[in-house]
Design a protein around this motif. Structure first.
Motif, mmCIF file in Angstrom:
data_model
loop_
_atom_site.group_PDB
_atom_site.id
_atom_site.type_symbol
_atom_site.label_atom_id
_atom_site.label_comp_id
_atom_site.label_asym_id
_atom_site.label_seq_id
_atom_site.Cartn_x
_atom_site.Cartn_y
_atom_site.Cartn_z
ATOM 1 N N TYR A 115 24.977 40.999 -29.942
ATOM 2 C CA TYR A 115 25.752 40.574 -28.743
ATOM 3 C C TYR A 115 25.859 41.979 -27.699
ATOM 4 N N TYR A 116 25.520 42.568 -28.065
ATOM 5 C CA TYR A 116 25.518 44.010 -26.758
ATOM 6 C C TYR A 116 23.865 44.071 -26.920
ATOM 7 N N GLN A 117 22.825 43.632 -27.521
ATOM 8 C CA GLN A 117 22.308 44.533 -27.077
ATOM 9 C C GLN A 117 21.055 43.005 -26.494
ATOM 10 N N THR A 118 21.217 42.462 -27.118
ATOM 11 C CA THR A 118 20.246 40.362 -26.388
ATOM 12 C C THR A 118 21.692 40.205 -25.303
ATOM 13 N N PHE A 119 22.836 39.629 -25.276
ATOM 14 C CA PHE A 119 23.740 38.950 -24.120
ATOM 15 C C PHE A 119 24.001 40.234 -23.178
ATOM 16 N N LEU A 120 25.192 41.224 -23.544
ATOM 17 C CA LEU A 120 25.492 42.295 -22.850
ATOM 18 C C LEU A 120 24.387 42.694 -21.569
ATOM 19 N N LYS A 121 24.032 43.153 -22.229
ATOM 20 C CA LYS A 121 22.791 43.804 -21.329
ATOM 21 C C LYS A 121 22.131 42.698 -20.429
ATOM 22 N N THR A 122 21.143 41.482 -21.042
ATOM 23 C CA THR A 122 21.296 40.575 -20.272
ATOM 24 C C THR A 122 22.118 40.042 -19.042
ATOM 25 N N LEU A 123 23.169 40.203 -19.574
ATOM 26 C CA LEU A 123 24.092 39.706 -18.796
ATOM 27 C C LEU A 123 24.459 40.602 -17.096
ATOM 28 N N PHE A 124 24.180 42.247 -17.679
ATOM 29 C CA PHE A 124 24.628 43.307 -16.704
ATOM 30 C C PHE A 124 23.598 43.634 -16.245
ATOM 31 N N PHE A 125 22.062 43.367 -16.219
ATOM 32 C CA PHE A 125 20.996 44.148 -15.671
ATOM 33 C C PHE A 125 20.355 42.973 -15.408
ATOM 34 N N GLU A 126 20.982 40.869 -15.610
ATOM 35 C CA GLU A 126 20.060 40.355 -14.903
ATOM 36 C C GLU A 126 20.693 39.599 -13.942
ATOM 37 N N GLY A 127 21.951 39.004 -15.173
ATOM 38 C CA GLY A 127 22.645 38.171 -14.732
ATOM 39 C C GLY A 127 23.358 38.255 -13.337
ATOM 40 N N PHE A 128 24.509 39.855 -13.141
ATOM 41 C CA PHE A 128 25.170 40.222 -12.446
ATOM 42 C C PHE A 128 24.227 41.437 -11.156
ATOM 43 N N ALA A 129 23.010 41.546 -11.591
ATOM 44 C CA ALA A 129 22.233 42.150 -11.030
ATOM 45 C C ALA A 129 21.382 41.718 -10.009
#
Length: 678
Positions: free
Chosen positions: A239-253
């Motif tokens: 969850y952290y490595q694959t989803f959350l980091k993608t959400l933080f640094f790709e989705g919102f950024a």
């Protein structure tokens, strides 16, 4: 099926609770719609059933006085209603239909535990929309014969929230301590603690967004459903490595067109927000192999019993005065942070909202009045100009008088044009902590902006009307736009604790997001990393001697080929080059460097408008250049201390007495200066 946020808000603000329950929440019409009188020892009241579902009933409660009874009487009325209808919701409402108290009784361990929620006219309804989503009935549930037990669970989900100030802090403290233990890949305890705060801050920001319906087409359980989906598709601890980091640094950024198709499919409908919050943190750059297992997030996000920490409370961005303390709003972030700090050591205290708002009004309103009030012309100057008398200058003694007498000239002076008063106000809190005064200053300026914008429509001034229409045409929410302008151009803060400045920025972001009613009204957050910074505002140079700076700054002696940039003499070249500004071919003076830095920061703050997409590189470049300049400034400060005869008191240890010995005074060096964080 998700709740319709816009319709729900409209019914709430119209106090049309019957239509709300029937049309939006899927409840049934009550069988008996009359208002029945009933007597208590405290007087006569009326109950009117407005909706029901499988035996549970919603009643509006009124009386002849037109007032909402106090808590003791409300308790008596609940007991009376319970005799005729065990499972119920009571809505106590005043005669003018401007205030309500919603009451439900939780049955636990043979005790009746009241749960009450306040809603009044003028509030945005964010809080209730989040709660009422739990009361909604889907058509499939009705087809499967929803039972009274099912309805009771729905009511409990919606209305059973804990009081926030102590319970949430205590629960948060426990979960924070546990969360730290789960972080792997950071070998420094202080950095690990800091990173736990970074992740929880991001998650709380997203939680506010999802409860407002702004994520993935109104998925109010977005974070937890994505945790479940990740586990199902990829297995545990991804969850952290694959989803959350993608959400933080790709989705919102990143804007949606800049993400690849796989990312958009994984994340769903995510609005690009920017704002620095979702750029890589310095700890993430320092430790590239951080890992956090799923259980750390389950403890926060789980929606079924036992519920995670975040799910046990009600989340609202509504900070309208008059609400109560039952819910988590952005102010709780400052409370949490300042509770964690050793107050005696750091001088950090939680300042109540009414105090910060009063102090800001006294200062900001005076600044505006002083700028607007015209100065009388001295008689001798009039005589020299060949004049006998000028019209009496306008002079306002308080902000109310100013706002009541706004004319086109005053409005222009306040907000329109390059020299307008309000856009050029710089408000600095030199010890901003978690941002209480900055938030209060923002609210103070909004009050003035709102009065001016409301008056423009009646003044008939063409330039002002065109200015307002331009804003409306280019921005889906004028309130969001005004808040963003204030946060970007007016507010500045410094604090010795970097974690505090991160909370301050987060609170301003949340205050901004709160002004949007739909996800379409969200625009990228402002880049305020260089508005609110960490450092020691008590130590430093009162004035920089440009000549002394230039002596310390490396100056090349030989001529350079035309067009070649001298890197050693162009501290801010890398930053400004991204905005295609200020390339040079010679050593720069101190003032030139200041101009280049301000241009670089301006490019960063307006990156979205300028089409700059690599914010991470731009921010890092400015910071690296600042670090080089700070080395020279620290040298100047060291020289100043030496000239003044200031020495460093070196702590010593007396081994024979096993205690601190007499301090030794020695010359101050560069490491001492840097440690002070001037």
């Amino acid at each position: 099926m998700a709740i319709n946020i816009e319709n729900t808000r409209n019914y709430l603000q119209a106090f049309d609770f019957k239509t709300l329950f029937i049309e939006e929440l899927g409840w049934n019409n009550a069988k008996n719609k009359n208002a029945f009188p009933f007597s208590t020892k405290d007087g006569q009241y009326y109950r009117k059933a407005i909706a029901e579902l499988s035996g549970a009933t919603v009643y509006e409660i009124t009386n002849d006085d037109g007032l909402i009874p106090d808590a003791k009487i409300r308790d008596t009325i609940s007991k009376e209603i319970q005799k005729i209808n065990f499972e119920h919701i009571l809505i106590f409402i005043d005669e003018k239909r401007t205030q309500t108290v919603w009451r439900w009784i939780k049955k636990q361990d043979k005790k009746n535990l009241p749960r009450e929620h306040y809603f009044s006219a003028g509030q945005t309804g964010d809080l209730f929309i989040g709660k009422l989503a739990g009361l909604m009935v889907d058509i499939s549930e009705i087809e499967n014969d929803i039972t009274i037990t099912d309805v009771a669970k729905k009511i409990q989900t919606a209305l059973d929230v804990e009081r926030v100030t102590k319970q949430f802090f205590n629960s948060y403290k426990d979960q924070f301590t546990e969360f730290i233990k789960y972080i792997d890949g950071i070998d420094n305890d202080a950095d690990k603690r800091w990173y736990a705060s970074v992740i929880l801050n991001r998650l709380m920001f997203i939680y506010f967004l999802q409860k407002k319906g702004f994520i993935d087409n109104n998925n109010q359980d977005y974070l937890y459903t994505k945790l479940q989906a990740t586990q199902k598709q990829l297995g545990t601890n991804q969850y952290y490595q694959t989803f959350l980091k993608t959400l933080f640094f790709e989705g919102f950024a990143k804007a949606e067109p800049l993400r690849n198709a796989a990312t958009n499919k994984m994340l769903g409908k995510i609005k690009y927000l920017n704002g620095g919050l979702f750029l890589k943190h310095k700890i993430e750059e320092k430790y590239p192999h951080i890992a956090i297992p799923d259980v750390a997030f389950t403890n926060l996000l789980q929606t079924e019993e036992p519920k995670g920490l975040f799910e046990r409370f009600s989340w609202s961005l509504d900070d309208t005065p008059g609400g109560n303390d039952n819910e988590i709003n952005p102010d709780v972030l400052g409370y949490i942070f300042e509770k964690y700090i050793n107050q005696k050591a750091f001088g950090a205290y939680y300042t109540r909202t009414e105090i910060t708002e009063y102090l800001c009004e006294q200062t900001v309103y005076k600044l505006i009045l002083d700028a607007v009030n015209e100065t009388e012309v001295a008689p001798d100057l009039l005589k020299k100009a060949g004049l006998h008398k000028l019209p009496k200058a306008k002079h306002y003694t308080n902000i109310s008088e100013l706002l009541l007498n706004l004319d086109a000239t005053t409005c222009k002076k306040l907000i329109h044009g390059p020299t307008a008063v309000i856009p050029n106000l710089s408000l600095l809190d030199p010890a901003c902590g978690s941002g209480a005064f900055l938030v209060a200053a923002m609210k103070t300026l909004i009050n003035v902006y709102a009065a001016i914008l409301g008056k423009i429509d009646f003044l008939g001034d063409k330039k002002l009307l065109e200015w307002k229409q331009t804003i409306k045409a280019n921005h889906p929410s004028i309130n969001y736009y005004i808040k963003k302008q204030i946060i970007t151009n007016n507010l500045y803060g410094v604090d010795i604790m970097e974690e505090a400045t991160e909370i301050a920025k987060l609170r301003l972001f949340l205050a901004l997001v709160a002004s949007a009613n739909t996800v379409e009204q969200l625009e990228p957050l402002p880049n305020i990393d260089f508005n609110i910074m960490s450092g020691n505002s008590l130590i430093g140079l009162l004035r920089v001697d440009a000549n002394q700076f230039n002596k310390h700054f490396a100056t090349p002696t030989s001529k350079q080929p035309k067009g070649k940039v001298v890197q050693a003499a162009t501290l801010f070249n890398a930053a400004t080059a991204q905005a295609n500004m200020f390339a040079g071919e010679h050593a720069k003076s101190y003032q030139q460097l200041i101009n280049e830095k301000e241009a670089a920061v301006s490019s960063y703050k307006n990156a979205h408008e300028l089409g700059i997409t690599d914010l991470q590189a731009l921010r890092n470049s400015i910071r690296a250049s600042e670090a080089k300049a700070n080395t020279i400034l620290n040298e100047l400060l060291q020289e100043e201390f030496t000239t003044l005869g200031i020495k460093y008191e070196q702590v010593t240890w007396d081994a024979t007495k096993n205690k601190e010995g007499k301090p030794i005074k020695r010359p101050i060096n560069q490491a001492d200066i840097a440690a002070l964080e001037p």
